[in-house]
Write a protein that holds these residues in place. Structure first.
Motif, mmCIF file in Angstrom:
data_model
loop_
_atom_site.group_PDB
_atom_site.id
_atom_site.type_symbol
_atom_site.label_atom_id
_atom_site.label_comp_id
_atom_site.label_asym_id
_atom_site.label_seq_id
_atom_site.Cartn_x
_atom_site.Cartn_y
_atom_site.Cartn_z
ATOM 1 N N LEU A 26 1.065 -1.135 -0.008
ATOM 2 C CA LEU A 26 -0.065 0.049 0.114
ATOM 3 C C LEU A 26 0.949 1.292 -0.072
ATOM 4 C CD1 LEU A 26 -2.982 -0.463 2.226
ATOM 5 C CD2 LEU A 26 -2.855 0.530 -0.071
ATOM 6 N N ASP A 27 1.841 1.265 0.967
ATOM 7 C CA ASP A 27 2.717 2.344 1.102
ATOM 8 C C ASP A 27 3.337 2.727 -0.272
ATOM 9 O OD1 ASP A 27 3.012 3.364 3.667
ATOM 10 O OD2 ASP A 27 5.249 3.461 3.061
ATOM 11 N N THR A 28 3.931 1.816 -1.026
ATOM 12 C CA THR A 28 4.677 1.895 -2.298
ATOM 13 C C THR A 28 3.729 2.392 -3.387
ATOM 14 O OG1 THR A 28 6.058 0.040 -1.652
ATOM 15 C CG2 THR A 28 6.032 0.789 -4.042
ATOM 16 N N ILE A 29 2.402 1.737 -3.223
ATOM 17 C CA ILE A 29 1.810 2.335 -4.492
ATOM 18 C C ILE A 29 1.191 3.809 -4.393
ATOM 19 C CG2 ILE A 29 -0.447 1.736 -5.832
ATOM 20 C CD1 ILE A 29 -0.313 -1.041 -5.194
ATOM 21 N N THR A 30 0.700 3.878 -3.026
ATOM 22 C CA THR A 30 0.405 5.240 -2.666
ATOM 23 C C THR A 30 1.425 6.341 -2.971
ATOM 24 O OG1 THR A 30 -0.761 4.333 -0.767
ATOM 25 C CG2 THR A 30 -0.974 6.715 -0.794
ATOM 26 N N ARG A 31 2.562 5.904 -2.535
ATOM 27 C CA ARG A 31 3.736 6.905 -2.871
ATOM 28 C C ARG A 31 4.036 7.223 -4.255
ATOM 29 N NH1 ARG A 31 7.379 7.958 1.306
ATOM 30 N NH2 ARG A 31 6.393 6.146 2.455
ATOM 31 N N SER A 32 3.754 6.228 -5.262
ATOM 32 C CA SER A 32 4.185 6.253 -6.390
ATOM 33 C C SER A 32 2.913 7.081 -7.495
ATOM 34 C CB SER A 32 4.407 4.746 -7.079
ATOM 35 O OG SER A 32 4.161 5.127 -8.646
ATOM 36 N N HIS A 33 3.304 7.551 -8.136
ATOM 37 C CA HIS A 33 2.291 8.172 -9.239
ATOM 38 C C HIS A 33 2.236 7.850 -10.503
ATOM 39 C CE1 HIS A 33 0.808 11.832 -6.846
ATOM 40 N NE2 HIS A 33 1.664 11.376 -6.122
ATOM 41 N N SER A 34 3.061 6.636 -10.721
ATOM 42 C CA SER A 34 3.114 6.069 -12.194
ATOM 43 C C SER A 34 2.150 4.563 -12.035
ATOM 44 C CB SER A 34 4.571 5.496 -12.098
ATOM 45 O OG SER A 34 5.434 6.337 -11.827
ATOM 46 N N HIS A 35 2.016 4.042 -13.250
ATOM 47 C CA HIS A 35 1.474 2.903 -13.286
ATOM 48 C C HIS A 35 2.417 1.824 -13.314
ATOM 49 C CE1 HIS A 35 1.921 2.954 -17.815
ATOM 50 N NE2 HIS A 35 1.856 4.336 -17.518
ATOM 51 N N LEU A 36 2.197 0.968 -12.522
ATOM 52 C CA LEU A 36 3.145 -0.036 -12.134
ATOM 53 C C LEU A 36 2.681 -1.517 -12.599
ATOM 54 C CD1 LEU A 36 3.977 1.227 -8.691
ATOM 55 C CD2 LEU A 36 5.439 1.705 -10.696
ATOM 56 N N ALA A 37 3.537 -2.503 -13.526
ATOM 57 C CA ALA A 37 3.188 -3.792 -13.651
ATOM 58 C C ALA A 37 3.500 -4.376 -12.312
ATOM 59 C CB ALA A 37 4.043 -4.166 -14.776
ATOM 60 N N PRO A 38 3.069 -5.674 -12.087
ATOM 61 C CA PRO A 38 3.167 -6.415 -10.742
ATOM 62 C C PRO A 38 4.834 -6.389 -10.794
ATOM 63 C CG PRO A 38 1.644 -7.516 -12.237
ATOM 64 C CD PRO A 38 1.960 -6.159 -12.982
ATOM 65 N N ALA A 39 5.735 -6.657 -11.502
ATOM 66 C CA ALA A 39 7.024 -6.914 -11.278
ATOM 67 C C ALA A 39 7.712 -5.575 -10.788
ATOM 68 C CB ALA A 39 7.648 -7.306 -12.758
ATOM 69 N N ASP A 40 7.042 -4.421 -11.377
ATOM 70 C CA ASP A 40 7.594 -2.938 -10.848
ATOM 71 C C ASP A 40 7.315 -2.919 -9.399
ATOM 72 O OD1 ASP A 40 8.106 -2.414 -13.461
ATOM 73 O OD2 ASP A 40 6.229 -1.671 -13.909
ATOM 74 N N VAL A 41 5.974 -3.236 -8.967
ATOM 75 C CA VAL A 41 5.642 -3.158 -7.672
ATOM 76 C C VAL A 41 6.561 -4.110 -6.684
ATOM 77 C CG1 VAL A 41 3.921 -3.649 -5.875
ATOM 78 C CG2 VAL A 41 2.988 -2.850 -8.354
ATOM 79 N N TYR A 42 6.800 -5.458 -7.136
ATOM 80 C CA TYR A 42 7.659 -6.072 -6.587
ATOM 81 C C TYR A 42 8.906 -5.508 -6.308
ATOM 82 C CZ TYR A 42 10.825 -10.232 -5.627
ATOM 83 O OH TYR A 42 11.686 -11.182 -5.324
ATOM 84 N N GLU A 43 9.572 -5.020 -7.426
ATOM 85 C CA GLU A 43 11.068 -4.215 -7.231
ATOM 86 C C GLU A 43 10.907 -3.239 -6.144
ATOM 87 O OE1 GLU A 43 14.121 -2.451 -10.181
ATOM 88 O OE2 GLU A 43 12.383 -3.411 -11.021
ATOM 89 N N LYS A 44 10.016 -2.295 -6.492
ATOM 90 C CA LYS A 44 9.876 -0.972 -5.595
ATOM 91 C C LYS A 44 9.544 -1.443 -4.037
ATOM 92 C CE LYS A 44 8.122 2.606 -8.737
ATOM 93 N NZ LYS A 44 9.051 3.670 -8.035
ATOM 94 N N SER A 81 -0.858 -3.233 -15.847
ATOM 95 C CA SER A 81 -0.375 -2.507 -14.647
ATOM 96 C C SER A 81 -1.328 -1.731 -13.893
ATOM 97 C CB SER A 81 0.739 -1.570 -15.450
ATOM 98 O OG SER A 81 0.302 -0.757 -16.230
ATOM 99 N N TYR A 82 -0.973 -1.436 -12.628
ATOM 100 C CA TYR A 82 -1.764 -0.744 -11.701
ATOM 101 C C TYR A 82 -1.201 0.714 -11.226
ATOM 102 C CZ TYR A 82 -3.318 -5.878 -11.633
ATOM 103 O OH TYR A 82 -3.697 -6.791 -11.990
ATOM 104 N N MET A 83 -2.417 1.167 -10.734
ATOM 105 C CA MET A 83 -2.136 2.589 -9.790
ATOM 106 C C MET A 83 -3.137 2.834 -9.022
ATOM 107 S SD MET A 83 -3.141 4.636 -13.330
ATOM 108 C CE MET A 83 -3.791 3.104 -14.343
ATOM 109 N N MET A 84 -2.929 3.726 -8.235
ATOM 110 C CA MET A 84 -3.974 4.025 -7.088
ATOM 111 C C MET A 84 -5.027 4.561 -7.742
ATOM 112 S SD MET A 84 -3.582 3.466 -4.024
ATOM 113 C CE MET A 84 -4.782 4.221 -3.191
ATOM 114 N N ARG A 85 -6.239 4.400 -7.308
ATOM 115 C CA ARG A 85 -7.456 4.906 -7.772
ATOM 116 C C ARG A 85 -7.629 6.486 -7.080
ATOM 117 N NH1 ARG A 85 -12.330 3.985 -9.927
ATOM 118 N NH2 ARG A 85 -11.705 1.407 -10.078
#
Lengths: 143, 143
Positions: A26-44, A81-85
């Motif tokens: 949650l922290d990571t996705i909230t912080r990011s303003h990009s759209h992230l593929a699952p692998a990107d989320v994993y890395e971040k 790829s996913y991003m915060m709504r």
DNA sequence: AACGTAAATGAAAACGATTTTCATTTACGT
DNA sequence: ACGTAAATGAAAATCGTTTTCATTTACGTT
């Protein structure tokens, strides 16, 4: 936009456990303003909170999507790829093809288009997918 | 819309060989008014022309996309399904979620929206993705 | 009509992304 | 602190797609 605090409350309310992993994602996705593929989320996620498995990323993304906290993009990065709504209601995305930044916009004139199409084709329209892809101010300047 | 004959001429012209397999795949896609995932194409093709490998389907879909004869859909069926490009210019799709039928439409008011977004966000917009998903007249009646 | 060649094909293997399985760990109510 | 159901991680399974390579084929040339 629903903030991290509210999301946590809703998770609790619905009986989902608040694990280290879910907080981290949650922290990571909230912080990011990009759209992230699952692998990107994993890395971040693993940069800040090491030791979280890719499987958990998938499961958490699925959960957050199901609860409506994040949403998918189809263009760009990956087809999934996913991003915060950020806006809670009906809205669309403008994606930067360079930095993967996402800008939401809510006011679309598609209702009219939808009505016209319904009239012309006799389809009963259930949903629509709209995305614009471009290059943001910052990325244009850097090139 | 480009018809089968014209496509064959263009293939020849560009030096691509006219194989049994390519004819079969073209025939199948031209005949269908749905958006088809690679596996769907494989199945349909093999009903009429048995013995064509899935690999060839992938390669031919890639070729036809590159030459602009077919185009992708993102919603519905699969995140990567193909259909004949019926209108040659800028256009969008209306998909039936039940029978996978596709209706093209060309007149979209998005230019205005694009201009507004450019002004508001300072993005330079390169492309957009628009798809409507609904249920067509026939499928609604059947339910 | 047979020939030669580069392109196209098919089968198998490789690959990458996603899902399932199952034993272990953990959050949280008691 | 304890018990339990839910969540996690590692490994295996699965699915879609791509690569490799030996064989076949279309088509221009004789």
């Amino acid at each position: 936009m629903v903030n991290r605090k509210e999301i946590i409350d809703i998770l609790k309310l619905r009986g989902y456990k608040l694990t280290r992993q879910r907080r981290a994602i949650l922290d990571t996705i909230t912080r990011s303003h990009s759209h992230l593929a699952p692998a990107d989320v994993y890395e971040k996620v693993n940069k800040r909170y090491p030791g979280i498995g890719l499987v958990t990323i998938y499961r958490t993304l699925e959960l957050l999507t199901r609860l409506g906290f994040i949403c998918e993009a189809h263009s760009g990065n990956s087809c999934r790829s996913y991003m915060m709504r950020r806006s809670s209601g009906h809205h669309h995305h403008l994606l930067c093809s360079i930095c993967y930044r996402v800008v939401d916009f809510t006011d679309c004139d598609l209702r009219q288009m939808e009505e016209r199409l319904t009239r012309q084709t006799d389809f009963e329209i259930d949903s629509h997918l709209v995305e614009f892809v471009g290059r943001c101010h910052d990325c244009r300047r850097k090139n």
